[in-house]
Enzyme design. Structure first.
Site, mmCIF file in Angstrom:
data_model
loop_
_atom_site.group_PDB
_atom_site.id
_atom_site.type_symbol
_atom_site.label_atom_id
_atom_site.label_comp_id
_atom_site.label_asym_id
_atom_site.label_seq_id
_atom_site.Cartn_x
_atom_site.Cartn_y
_atom_site.Cartn_z
ATOM 1 N N SER A 1 -0.051 -4.087 8.297
ATOM 2 C CA SER A 1 1.267 -3.505 8.064
ATOM 3 C C SER A 1 1.352 -2.958 6.637
ATOM 4 O O SER A 1 0.544 -2.139 6.242
ATOM 5 C CB SER A 1 2.353 -4.543 8.355
ATOM 6 O OG SER A 1 3.612 -3.934 8.488
ATOM 7 N N ASP B 1 2.040 -2.480 14.861
ATOM 8 C CA ASP B 1 1.994 -3.310 13.650
ATOM 9 C C ASP B 1 0.965 -4.440 13.741
ATOM 10 O O ASP B 1 1.062 -5.330 14.583
ATOM 11 C CB ASP B 1 3.388 -3.904 13.422
ATOM 12 C CG ASP B 1 3.541 -4.527 12.049
ATOM 13 O OD1 ASP B 1 2.517 -4.928 11.472
ATOM 14 O OD2 ASP B 1 4.668 -4.626 11.562
#
Length: 545
Positions: free
Chosen positions: A180, A322
């Site tokens: 991320s 993510d």
């Protein structure tokens, strides 16, 4: 009372320190006032086997003074691991503000000196082949350190501060992972050389980037058009990360970066992208996928370079989101790929920070109860997840949600050394708040300061592995490189990545003789070809590396 005031004053100096030199000076003064400097001088404590460490230290010194080189190498072989006598115990590096027991520091320094001594010893005393066998094997046995950068939205600027401190102190590991927000920083590190990073961290550049990011995050989270959010993120990544594949980046910098991504489909597994598992994937697309927060950004299809140097979809039927959802800190995968066994974690994930913050101050009972609570929570979640999966076709969205929640909870969020914010930025609501230039610069400065207390622990725990990496680099590409006709690369050398341009094997070295080319040339005679087949490791090929 006067001593308490002095302690408080030094603590304030440590909190206000803008450089590591200022912080370390105040930390030493604090140890003198608190009595921890005396604790460092005394060998005895129940926290490690001080008698064994003292015995081994004296033995190493004695062997060197008696010129018993074979005995020295044998003794080093016995003790090449980072937790000899329990000296790697976390509490030994957190009691004093600066450093640990002098005995431990002396032992580590003696091992380092002995390794350099063996490496530079005349080949008449110990042959080059013996040295190579020893160092390749010892490097694998001791292991390597890795830096893992967690996800955390806009708090990713905190990682930049942590990295700056490690760079300034010469302690940044070559193995780095990011998920991320951490993937953006990992991508920038993997695609910029050290001189480029010095310019990257120039105050004027940081201020300009902070202004850009402040405007970007404002548009991302408060803009009316969601497509603008995607373009803003793409522009952010394009500014920080050149358009390189993982292999090209590794050849440029020598840093082995890995990016975590999670599947957007239920029946797929997360992946760790790097120069070993996916060398031709573009880092930008990997970072874009790792930053694709579900519900905020759309899933991403990876892009890779084909044999014609053209961009094309990589696993075109799969989409990714993510990376922190499934594998925020991919320690096990890094261990398998890079022989890492020591992990430095920079953590800004708001889910994990409450558990890591002040972790060293909790007693055993509180830690045990916390672990029990997490375990019970995981089992309950497993039960509901099993029920939902039976109705997967009826509840596809809920099934995907339950898998994501389970993956978040069922992760390990700590390493051997944890760097967590000392400020209250971990409130999840702030992840979606408007951050000004000052906020972003404060985040970076906070990351720098948060890393100061662990610098000496990192220095001590990684000194031996850094020394062996340096020695092997000198054997492979530097002043210790032997005549290739006199040695063959050991089997253990296959655990080391192939040569790179940053190691002096790139375009700038074209035309220069390389050590392994002397044995790579095979004559037309069949006898010579058969001999080459019998010794596949003698050429030190890239595949064997």
């Amino acid at each position: 009372m006067r001593n308490a005031r002095k302690l408080k004053r030094t603590e304030e100096q440590m909190d206000r320190a803008s450089t590591y030199e200022q912080w370390s000076s105040a930390a030493r003064e604090h140890d003198e006032l608190s009595g921890q400097a005396r604790w460092r001088q005394v060998d005895q404590t129940s926290q490690y086997d001080y008698a064994q460490i003292r015995l081994r230290l004296d033995k190493l010194r004695s062997l060197r003074s008696r010129h018993d080189y074979q005995g020295l190498m044998f003794t080093l072989n016995e003790g090449i691991h980072g937790n000899m006598g329990g000296m790697g115990r976390h509490s030994l590096y957190t009691r004093a503000k600066f450093g640990t027991k002098y005995l431990i520091e002396q032992y580590i320094a003696e091992v380092e000196d002995s390794l350099r001594f063996i490496a530079e010893l005349d080949s008449e005393e110990i042959s080059e082949q013996e040295k190579l066998d020893f160092f390749y094997r010892a490097n694998i046995c001791f292991g390597r350190s890795a830096l893992m950068l967690s996800g955390g939205g806009v708090l990713g600027f905190y990682h930049l501060g942590v990295v700056k401190t490690l760079l300034d102190e010469g302690l940044l590991p070559r193995v780095i992972s990011g998920s991320s927000a951490g993937s953006i920083v990992a991508g920038a590190l993997g695609t910029h050389t050290d001189p480029e990073l010095e310019k990257f961290y120039d105050p004027a550049n940081i201020l300009t980037e902070a202004r850009s990011e402040a405007g970007t995050f404002l548009r991302m989270f408060f803009g009316a058009n969601p497509q603008i959010d995607v373009r803003d993120l793409e522009e952010l990544i394009a500014r920080m990360i050149p358009d390189l594949t993982f292999q090209e980046a590794y050849e440029k910098t020598g840093r082995q970066i890995s990016i975590s991504i999670a599947p957007a489909e239920v029946h797929q597994r997360s992946r760790l992208l790097n120069a070993i598992t996916s060398p031709n994937v573009f880092i930008r697309s990997a970072v874009m996928a790792s930053c694709a927060v579900p519900g905020v950004f759309p899933p991403v299809t990876l892009m890779a370079k084909n044999q014609h140097d053209e961009a094309q979809p990589y696993l075109p039927t799969r989409r990714w989101v993510d990376g922190s959802i499934a594998d925020d800190l991919p320690a096990k995968r890094l261990q398998r790929l890079y022989s890492t066994n020591h992990f430095i974690v920079s953590m800004v994930n708001p889910i994990a920070i409450p558990f890591l913050k002040n972790d060293g101050d909790r007693n055993a009972m509180v830690s045990a109860l916390g672990g029990l609570g997490v375990g019970v929570g995981r089992e309950i979640l497993n039960f509901y997840r099993g029920m939902v999966q039976k109705r997967g076709e009826s509840w596809p969205r809920f099934n995907l949600l339950m898998n994501s929640v389970h993956a978040l909870v069922d992760q390990e969020y700590s390493g051997d050394i944890n760097i967590v914010p000392s400020f209250n930025w971990y409130n999840p609501a702030k992840l979606l708040s408007h951050l000004s230039e000052k906020d972003l610069l404060d985040l970076m400065e906070g990351g720098q300061r948060s890393a100061y207390p662990v610098v000496e622990a990192i220095r001590s725990c990684t000194l031996i592995s850094r020394t062996m990496e340096e020695i092997l680099h000198r054997f492979e590409h530097g002043d210790l490189r032997p005549d290739s006709a006199e040695y063959h690369r050991p089997r253990t050398s296959r655990r080391r990545p192939p040569p790179i341009r940053a190691d002096g094997m790139g375009k700038s070295d074209k035309g220069k003789p390389r050590a392994r080319k002397k044995t790579a040339t095979v004559k037309k005679g069949s006898a010579t070809r058969k001999a080459a087949k019998r010794k596949p490791g003698s050429g030190g090929s890239k595949k064997a590396a």
